[in-house]
Design a protein around this motif. Structure first.
Motif, PDB file in Angstrom:
ATOM      1  N   GLN A  39      -3.866  10.644   1.683  1.00 55.10           N
ATOM      2  CA  GLN A  39      -4.162   9.535   0.784  1.00 55.10           C
ATOM      3  C   GLN A  39      -4.294  10.025  -0.660  1.00 55.10           C
ATOM      4  O   GLN A  39      -3.806   9.385  -1.588  1.00 55.10           O
ATOM      5  N   SER A 108      -8.008   0.119  -2.134  1.00 53.52           N
ATOM      6  CA  SER A 108      -7.910   0.399  -0.699  1.00 53.52           C
ATOM      7  C   SER A 108      -6.931  -0.542  -0.015  1.00 53.52           C
ATOM      8  O   SER A 108      -6.297  -0.166   0.970  1.00 53.52           O
ATOM      9  N   ASP A 109      -6.775  -1.765  -0.532  1.00 55.34           N
ATOM     10  CA  ASP A 109      -5.845  -2.731   0.061  1.00 55.34           C
ATOM     11  C   ASP A 109      -4.403  -2.224   0.055  1.00 55.34           C
ATOM     12  O   ASP A 109      -3.601  -2.618   0.905  1.00 55.34           O
ATOM     13  N   PHE A 111      -3.223   0.546   0.874  1.00 57.28           N
ATOM     14  CA  PHE A 111      -2.873   1.373   2.030  1.00 57.28           C
ATOM     15  C   PHE A 111      -2.273   0.530   3.155  1.00 57.28           C
ATOM     16  O   PHE A 111      -1.665   1.069   4.073  1.00 57.28           O
ATOM     17  N   THR A 112      -2.457  -0.781   3.106  1.00 53.88           N
ATOM     18  CA  THR A 112      -1.966  -1.652   4.182  1.00 53.88           C
ATOM     19  C   THR A 112      -0.709  -2.422   3.796  1.00 53.88           C
ATOM     20  O   THR A 112      -0.166  -3.144   4.621  1.00 53.88           O
ATOM     21  N   THR A 113      -0.252  -2.289   2.561  1.00 50.01           N
ATOM     22  CA  THR A 113       0.966  -2.982   2.139  1.00 50.01           C
ATOM     23  C   THR A 113       2.135  -2.018   2.225  1.00 50.01           C
ATOM     24  O   THR A 113       1.944  -0.814   2.357  1.00 50.01           O
ATOM     25  N   GLY A 114       3.326  -2.546   2.148  1.00 48.69           N
ATOM     26  CA  GLY A 114       4.481  -1.668   2.305  1.00 48.69           C
ATOM     27  C   GLY A 114       5.513  -1.783   1.214  1.00 48.69           C
ATOM     28  O   GLY A 114       6.589  -1.210   1.327  1.00 48.69           O
ATOM     29  N   ASP A 118       4.078  -6.799  -2.511  1.00 48.52           N
ATOM     30  CA  ASP A 118       2.817  -6.987  -1.790  1.00 48.52           C
ATOM     31  C   ASP A 118       1.678  -6.208  -2.439  1.00 48.52           C
ATOM     32  O   ASP A 118       0.523  -6.636  -2.412  1.00 48.52           O
ATOM     33  N   ASN A 119       1.988  -5.038  -3.011  1.00 50.66           N
ATOM     34  CA  ASN A 119       0.964  -4.265  -3.731  1.00 50.66           C
ATOM     35  C   ASN A 119       0.406  -5.082  -4.894  1.00 50.66           C
ATOM     36  O   ASN A 119      -0.809  -5.190  -5.066  1.00 50.66           O
ATOM     37  N   ALA A 122      -1.705  -7.957  -3.698  1.00 53.40           N
ATOM     38  CA  ALA A 122      -3.013  -7.530  -3.189  1.00 53.40           C
ATOM     39  C   ALA A 122      -3.998  -7.292  -4.324  1.00 53.40           C
ATOM     40  O   ALA A 122      -5.177  -7.638  -4.224  1.00 53.40           O
TER      41      ALA A 122
END
Length: 156
Positions: A39, A108-109, A111-114, A118-119, A122
């Motif tokens: 990370q 932190s959000d 880390f779940t987008t691709g 979407d980044n 978020a």
């Protein structure tokens, strides 16, 4: 200064003098100390990726090896990496905003987008005061960047 305005340019280099090159600007990344190694690397890469497009003065000349193979240019000055607690990041974020320095953030959000769309969505979905920051990059005059990073320590 918005994130798109230029920060002061670094002092000119003195080629051939053998004197160390000094910069009046600083590129710094602040990471939350509880991140896993992958990370930390991922966040650092993302955070600094926008600097060259917004501030071309931070990019040096292309590289070439002795076999005349060319390589992309890189930052012409070091990127200093720091770490701190969640509270340190929150305070640094407030300071960077109050000083209107160019900055990038990673929450932190992300880390779940691709993907980039979407980044951005978020980040846009969370009020400034509620962002769960895991990384922050800042560029600007050395003294101002040092004040933003107060309480952080160099990354081990």
């Amino acid at each position: 200064m918005s994130t798109h305005e230029a920060a002061p340019e670094a002092a000119p280099e003195a080629p051939g003098t053998g004197a160390p090159v000094r910069f009046d600007t600083k590129i710094a990344v602040l990471l939350r100390g509880d991140l896993e190694t992958w990370q930390r690397l991922n966040v650092t890469a993302f955070l600094v990726s926008g600097l060259g497009s917004q501030f071309p003065e931070v990019i040096g000349e292309p590289y070439e090896d002795a076999g005349a193979v060319g390589y992309l240019p890189m930052f012409r000055q070091p990127v200093l990496v720091f770490e701190g607690t969640k509270e340190t990041l929150t305070k640094a974020h407030a300071r960077v905003l109050s000083r209107a320095l160019p900055r990038a953030l990673f929450t932190s959000d992300l880390f779940t987008t691709g993907n980039d769309r979407d980044n951005r969505a978020a980040v846009r979905a969370v009020p400034t005061a509620d962002l769960d920051l895991v990384g922050l990059a800042v560029y600007g005059p050395k003294n101002a960047v040092d004040k933003v990073l107060k309480g952080a320590r160099m990354h081990p």
